[in-house]
Design a protein around this motif. Structure first.
Motif, short mmCIF file in Angstrom:
data_model
loop_
_atom_site.label_atom_id
_atom_site.label_comp_id
_atom_site.label_asym_id
_atom_site.label_seq_id
_atom_site.Cartn_x
_atom_site.Cartn_y
_atom_site.Cartn_z
N LEU A 15 0.82 -1.21 0.00
CA LEU A 15 0.00 0.00 0.00
C LEU A 15 0.86 1.26 0.00
O LEU A 15 0.52 2.25 -0.66
N ALA A 16 1.98 1.24 0.73
CA ALA A 16 2.87 2.39 0.71
C ALA A 16 3.44 2.62 -0.69
O ALA A 16 3.55 3.76 -1.16
N THR A 17 3.77 1.53 -1.38
CA THR A 17 4.28 1.64 -2.75
C THR A 17 3.21 2.18 -3.69
O THR A 17 3.49 3.03 -4.54
N ILE A 18 1.98 1.70 -3.53
CA ILE A 18 0.87 2.19 -4.36
C ILE A 18 0.67 3.68 -4.14
O ILE A 18 0.42 4.44 -5.09
N SER A 19 0.78 4.12 -2.90
CA SER A 19 0.59 5.54 -2.61
C SER A 19 1.69 6.39 -3.27
O SER A 19 1.41 7.48 -3.78
N ILE A 20 2.92 5.90 -3.28
CA ILE A 20 4.01 6.64 -3.93
C ILE A 20 3.78 6.69 -5.44
O ILE A 20 3.99 7.73 -6.08
N ILE A 21 3.33 5.59 -6.03
CA ILE A 21 3.05 5.57 -7.47
C ILE A 21 1.91 6.54 -7.79
O ILE A 21 1.96 7.28 -8.79
N ALA A 22 0.87 6.55 -6.96
CA ALA A 22 -0.23 7.50 -7.17
C ALA A 22 0.25 8.94 -7.05
O ALA A 22 -0.19 9.82 -7.82
N ALA A 23 1.16 9.21 -6.12
CA ALA A 23 1.72 10.55 -6.00
C ALA A 23 2.52 10.92 -7.26
O ALA A 23 2.48 12.08 -7.71
N ALA A 24 3.22 9.95 -7.84
CA ALA A 24 3.96 10.20 -9.07
C ALA A 24 3.01 10.57 -10.21
O ALA A 24 3.28 11.48 -11.00
N VAL A 25 1.89 9.87 -10.28
CA VAL A 25 0.88 10.20 -11.29
C VAL A 25 0.36 11.62 -11.08
O VAL A 25 0.20 12.39 -12.03
N ALA A 26 0.12 11.98 -9.82
CA ALA A 26 -0.38 13.32 -9.51
C ALA A 26 0.62 14.39 -9.94
O ALA A 26 0.22 15.44 -10.48
N MET A 27 1.92 14.17 -9.72
CA MET A 27 2.92 15.16 -10.11
C MET A 27 2.98 15.33 -11.62
O MET A 27 3.22 16.43 -12.12
#
Length: 305
Positions: free
Chosen positions: A122-134
């Motif tokens: 889940l922590a990895t998914i959150s980082i990937i989602a943050a990358a998409v947001a950027m």
């Protein structure tokens, strides 16, 4: 003295951010910035400290809260990209009572430093989602922070979680590079590392000294706490990236420039530092994706005093 010699990393960080905020206020007062700007920075520090205490209590009440909070942070950044205030094609801000805040500058640092301690799906998914947001916003500075920190973690302590997140961050950063970034420099916010010296040497030294203070916890921690060097390296990389972005483009100069987002983000990122230096995390805790139980914030208020 244990705060000043690095045995209490959070307290040392609080002392450093106080110093940086004071130097930033000196700079802004010297160059004639509106008094409201000075008040916003002081208020942001107070808010950040309150949020730090709340974060500590929440973590103490629930050992499994971390993944949920990381996902919530990523969702907040995605929501900003989709529904935030847009300026010249960039949607990085949310307006609250006439004050523009940048959620990524508040949330990304604590997400990344926490990720250096906790590796989970889940922590990895959150980082990937943050990358998409950027990539969607787009925000070249924060995407660069994300990629640089994850690349550092991949070198120091690689695993599949870091490699997946790093791949997403590289794609995100590349996406921001191919999209134009035409935002002009904002007074007292962007490019002040150079403009301050043009006004007066004292103003320039205040800005430079304040930025240097942001890296002190990482430097002291790296030299005195070998057991947690990965965490200190992530912390230092995050704020070095923010400073570098401010030096290279029209991006907020953290802490010493006008804007509360970086101040709140810096204070919150201190939460992910070890509660005491020299205390080793158990291998079993790392394998389960948990972290040390946060300590009381009493020492932070002693540092303030």
């Amino acid at each position: 003295m244990s705060m000043l010699d690095g045995r209490r990393p959070r307290a040392l960080g609080i002392i450093c951010v106080i110093t940086a905020v004071v130097l930033g206020i000196f700079y802004m007062a010297f160059v004639g910035a509106p008094a409201r700007y000075l008040g916003v920075n002081v208020g942001a520090f107070a808010i950040g400290l309150s949020m730090l205490a709340l974060l500590d209590r929440t973590a103490a009440a629930s050992q499994r809260w971390g993944d949920g909070v990381s996902i919530a942070m990523a969702i907040a950044m995605l929501a900003t990209a989709l529904f935030g205030s847009e300026v010249d094609g960039a949607a990085r801000w949310v307006n609250l009572s006439g004050v523009a805040i940048q959620p990524s500058l508040i949330l990304m640092p604590v997400m990344l430093v926490t990720f250096s301690r906790i590796r989970s799906v889940l922590a990895t998914i959150s980082i990937i989602a943050a990358a998409v947001a950027m990539a969607l916003q787009p925000d070249r500075a924060m995407a660069g922070m994300l990629a640089l920190c994850l690349a550092t973690l991949a070198v120091i302590r690689p695993d599949r979680h870091v490699c997946l997140a790093l791949a997403a961050s590289i794609i995100s950063f590349a996406a921001t590079l191919v999209r134009p970034d035409t935002l002009p420099a904002a007074p007292y916010v962007d490019q002040i590392l150079y403009s301050s010296f043009g006004i007066h040497a004292a103003a320039g030294l205040a800005v430079l000294g304040g930025l240097a203070m942001l890296l002190v916890p990482a430097i002291v921690g790296w030299s005195r706490d070998a057991a947690h060097r990965t965490i200190y390296c992530a912390f230092g990389t995050v704020w070095f990236a923010a400073i570098t972005a401010a030096a290279l483009g029209n991006y907020p100069t953290p802490i010493v420039g006008y804007g509360g987002s970086a101040i709140i983000g810096y204070v919150l990122s201190l939460w992910a530092l070890p509660k005491l230096s020299g205390v080793r995390e158990g291998a079993a805790e790392l394998a389960r994706g948990t972290m040390d139980e946060p300590s009381s914030n009493a020492h932070l208020f002693v540092a303030l005093a």
